[in-house]
Design a protein around this motif. Structure first.
Motif, PDB file in Angstrom:
ATOM      1  N   PHE A  29     -26.229 -72.304 -30.697  1.00 41.78           N
ATOM      2  CA  PHE A  29     -25.461 -71.920 -29.517  1.00 41.78           C
ATOM      3  C   PHE A  29     -24.910 -73.159 -28.816  1.00 41.78           C
ATOM      4  O   PHE A  29     -25.259 -74.287 -29.145  1.00 41.78           O
ATOM      5  N   GLN A  30     -24.016 -72.914 -27.823  1.00 42.24           N
ATOM      6  CA  GLN A  30     -23.593 -73.938 -26.881  1.00 42.24           C
ATOM      7  C   GLN A  30     -23.982 -73.461 -25.483  1.00 42.24           C
ATOM      8  O   GLN A  30     -24.128 -72.260 -25.241  1.00 42.24           O
ATOM      9  N   LEU A  31     -24.110 -74.393 -24.546  1.00 44.11           N
ATOM     10  CA  LEU A  31     -24.536 -74.011 -23.201  1.00 44.11           C
ATOM     11  C   LEU A  31     -23.586 -72.998 -22.574  1.00 44.11           C
ATOM     12  O   LEU A  31     -24.015 -72.075 -21.873  1.00 44.11           O
ATOM     13  N   VAL A  32     -22.279 -73.148 -22.814  1.00 47.92           N
ATOM     14  CA  VAL A  32     -21.319 -72.229 -22.202  1.00 47.92           C
ATOM     15  C   VAL A  32     -21.493 -70.806 -22.711  1.00 47.92           C
ATOM     16  O   VAL A  32     -21.043 -69.847 -22.068  1.00 47.92           O
ATOM     17  N   ASP A  33     -22.175 -70.631 -23.851  1.00 44.50           N
ATOM     18  CA  ASP A  33     -22.399 -69.279 -24.376  1.00 44.50           C
ATOM     19  C   ASP A  33     -23.227 -68.424 -23.427  1.00 44.50           C
ATOM     20  O   ASP A  33     -23.098 -67.189 -23.435  1.00 44.50           O
ATOM     21  N   PHE A  34     -24.083 -69.039 -22.626  1.00 46.07           N
ATOM     22  CA  PHE A  34     -25.000 -68.258 -21.790  1.00 46.07           C
ATOM     23  C   PHE A  34     -24.274 -67.535 -20.657  1.00 46.07           C
ATOM     24  O   PHE A  34     -24.412 -66.311 -20.526  1.00 46.07           O
ATOM     25  N   PRO A  35     -23.485 -68.215 -19.813  1.00 47.61           N
ATOM     26  CA  PRO A  35     -22.756 -67.443 -18.801  1.00 47.61           C
ATOM     27  C   PRO A  35     -21.742 -66.491 -19.413  1.00 47.61           C
ATOM     28  O   PRO A  35     -21.560 -65.365 -18.924  1.00 47.61           O
ATOM     29  N   LEU A  36     -21.061 -66.895 -20.498  1.00 45.19           N
ATOM     30  CA  LEU A  36     -20.082 -66.008 -21.114  1.00 45.19           C
ATOM     31  C   LEU A  36     -20.746 -64.758 -21.687  1.00 45.19           C
ATOM     32  O   LEU A  36     -20.221 -63.644 -21.558  1.00 45.19           O
ATOM     33  N   SER A  37     -21.896 -64.904 -22.299  1.00 43.97           N
ATOM     34  CA  SER A  37     -22.603 -63.742 -22.838  1.00 43.97           C
ATOM     35  C   SER A  37     -23.118 -62.846 -21.729  1.00 43.97           C
ATOM     36  O   SER A  37     -23.041 -61.608 -21.819  1.00 43.97           O
ATOM     37  N   ASN A  38     -23.652 -63.443 -20.665  1.00 50.41           N
ATOM     38  CA  ASN A  38     -24.099 -62.641 -19.523  1.00 50.41           C
ATOM     39  C   ASN A  38     -22.949 -61.847 -18.922  1.00 50.41           C
ATOM     40  O   ASN A  38     -23.108 -60.680 -18.544  1.00 50.41           O
ATOM     41  N   LEU A  39     -21.790 -62.479 -18.819  1.00 46.55           N
ATOM     42  CA  LEU A  39     -20.622 -61.782 -18.280  1.00 46.55           C
ATOM     43  C   LEU A  39     -20.199 -60.640 -19.201  1.00 46.55           C
ATOM     44  O   LEU A  39     -19.896 -59.531 -18.751  1.00 46.55           O
ATOM     45  N   ALA A  40     -20.172 -60.912 -20.512  1.00 48.48           N
ATOM     46  CA  ALA A  40     -19.759 -59.884 -21.462  1.00 48.48           C
ATOM     47  C   ALA A  40     -20.678 -58.667 -21.402  1.00 48.48           C
ATOM     48  O   ALA A  40     -20.219 -57.515 -21.354  1.00 48.48           O
ATOM     49  N   HIS A  41     -21.978 -58.904 -21.382  1.00 45.41           N
ATOM     50  CA  HIS A  41     -22.927 -57.790 -21.350  1.00 45.41           C
ATOM     51  C   HIS A  41     -22.936 -57.083 -19.996  1.00 45.41           C
ATOM     52  O   HIS A  41     -23.306 -55.905 -19.920  1.00 45.41           O
ATOM     53  N   SER A  42     -22.519 -57.792 -18.951  1.00 47.57           N
ATOM     54  CA  SER A  42     -22.426 -57.166 -17.623  1.00 47.57           C
ATOM     55  C   SER A  42     -21.130 -56.386 -17.451  1.00 47.57           C
ATOM     56  O   SER A  42     -20.946 -55.723 -16.427  1.00 47.57           O
ATOM     57  N   GLY A  43     -20.230 -56.496 -18.415  1.00 46.92           N
ATOM     58  CA  GLY A  43     -18.968 -55.773 -18.320  1.00 46.92           C
ATOM     59  C   GLY A  43     -17.941 -56.451 -17.439  1.00 46.92           C
ATOM     60  O   GLY A  43     -16.971 -55.816 -17.008  1.00 46.92           O
ATOM     61  N   VAL A  44     -18.112 -57.754 -17.170  1.00 48.10           N
ATOM     62  CA  VAL A  44     -17.135 -58.506 -16.378  1.00 48.10           C
ATOM     63  C   VAL A  44     -16.125 -59.098 -17.352  1.00 48.10           C
ATOM     64  O   VAL A  44     -16.474 -59.953 -18.177  1.00 48.10           O
TER      65      VAL A  44
END
Length: 418
Positions: A40-55
């Motif tokens: 992974f890369q660090l930026v994957d964490f906020p992007l994945s959280n956003l994707a799963h949150s529907g943002v």
């Protein structure tokens, strides 16, 4: 209670800083492009959280080494953000779009919000989500939005608890209510930015929800007050903890939302190494969660090869790697090679690096495409894991010659030889 209707959300991931505390590892890359847990890369964490949150309306703000992030996010495709309506947009510094203190590179994450306030207003979101890109955590941002709207807050701060001794590295947040028992939406009563003597370990996780209209008003007020005394090209607003959040707290409509579970700021070498050790323990609740995977853009590689006679324990071995030596308590990146007779202990080795026969790597971080020569030594088993200056760092594309020793805390610049 659940949201009765879907508010219009805009998320801004701030990835602009030079990441100087990561030293040679961020000489040639943005800090959020750093690998994590091998694949992974660090930026994957906020992007994945956003994707799963529907943002699905997300801006990624980049300033330093922006091209390295652009390669990693791949137009937002891994997070289903490659779309015409909303989706992922990269924000780059611009010249010629405004006054001297609106153009060019921002002088802090709050200063950046001032510079893009008109762009935010053009979207007219109901709630603006703002977050950093160098933290490892899992969060449903809709829970934060619910807390924010229910409290009719101007600002909602996501908080977490760290050891009190580490709280001075962060913004310490005081919340109305008994420590550890207050409810989400409780009023924030105090805010101390990186205090010398933190009173407790409750800190801002650098995730915020704002009323965007109030945010613009506060930013413009601060600019009027501070900009006159700042140097040319600087608004004087700085980072969020210097003026912006203290002003919101003064207005008495800032509330807290507790981040459940694991959170780690990995912006320093010892924290970065510690976070990997947490992943090896398998109890962080961040990786491998059913229904909430960390999404990423990675090239396809063959399975890892563990050769006869190798020793692997308590480690993560990435695809494409070949292990013939000993790997203990470490993370080996994609395509890396650990030859027979070599050992990697309590370390992180990035992709396509070779650790040659007889070499020893202890409590170190070795960047991509490095060559650790036969019988070389990098780091020390006695290095203090709580001291960034004790972790050996080898920059990308570097060569450690046969039999060469890099002591604990050594720094090898990218593309150089020792």
């Amino acid at each position: 209670m659940p949201l009765s209707h879907r508010p219009r959300l805009l998320a801004i991931i701030q990835a602009g800083g030079a990441g100087s505390r990561m030293d040679v590892l961020t000489r040639e890359r943005a800090k959020p492009a750093l690998p994590f847990a091998g694949v992974f890369q660090l930026v994957d964490f906020p992007l994945s959280n956003l994707a799963h949150s529907g943002v699905d309306h997300v801006w990624l703000s980049v300033q330093y080494q922006g091209a390295t992030l652009e390669e990693q996010v791949h137009n937002g495709r891994p997070w289903n953000l490659d779309r015409n309506d909303g989706g992922l947009r990269l924000l780059m510094p611009q010249q010629g779009t405004g006054s001297l203190d609106e153009d060019g590179f921002a002088r802090g994450n709050a200063d950046e919000l001032f510079r893009i306030r008109d762009q935010i207003a053009s979207v007219d979101p109901d709630v603006l989500l703002v977050m950093s890109a160098d933290h490892v955590y899992r969060l449903n941002y809709l829970d934060l939005v619910e807390t924010h709207l229910d409290a009719e807050a101007e600002c909602t701060v996501v908080v977490t608890d760290v050891p009190q001794a580490e709280a001075g590295d962060h913004a310490v947040v005081s919340v109305d209510g008994a420590p550890g028992s207050w409810a989400d939406g409780s009023r924030v009563t105090g805010f101390a930015y990186k205090p010398d003597d933190p009173p407790h370990g409750t800190v801002a996780s650098e995730v915020f929800a704002y009323d965007p209209r109030v945010l613009a008003e506060v930013l413009e007020d601060l600019h009027r007050e501070l900009g006159e005394d700042a140097e040319a090209g600087d608004t004087g607003i700085g980072d969020f903890g210097e003026h912006l959040l203290p002003r919101f707290v003064e207005r008495d409509r800032t509330v807290a939302h507790r981040l459940p579970g694991y959170w780690k700021d990995v912006g320093q070498p010892h924290h970065y190494l510690r976070a990997h050790r947490d992943m090896l323990d398998g109890e962080s609740g961040v990786l491998g969660v059913a229904g909430w995977p960390i999404l990423t853009h990675q090239p396809q590689r063959p399975p890892a090869r563990l050769l006869e006679g190798c020793e692997v324990s308590g480690s993560l071995i990435s695809p494409g790697s070949t292990i013939a030596g000993a790997v203990r308590g470490s993370v080996i990146g994609p395509g890396a090679v650990v030859e027979a007779g070599a050992e990697v202990v309590d370390s992180v080795v990035f992709s396509d690096t070779v650790v040659r026969a007889g070499a020893r790597v202890h409590r170190a971080i070795v960047d991509v495409r490095c060559d650790i020569g036969a019988d070389a030594v990098v780091g020390s088993p006695d290095a203090d894991l709580d001291d960034s200056d004790a972790i050996a760092l080898v920059g990308r594309g570097s060569i450690v010659g046969d039999g060469v020793t890099l002591e604990a805390g050594a720094r090898l610049e990218p593309g150089t030889s020792a």
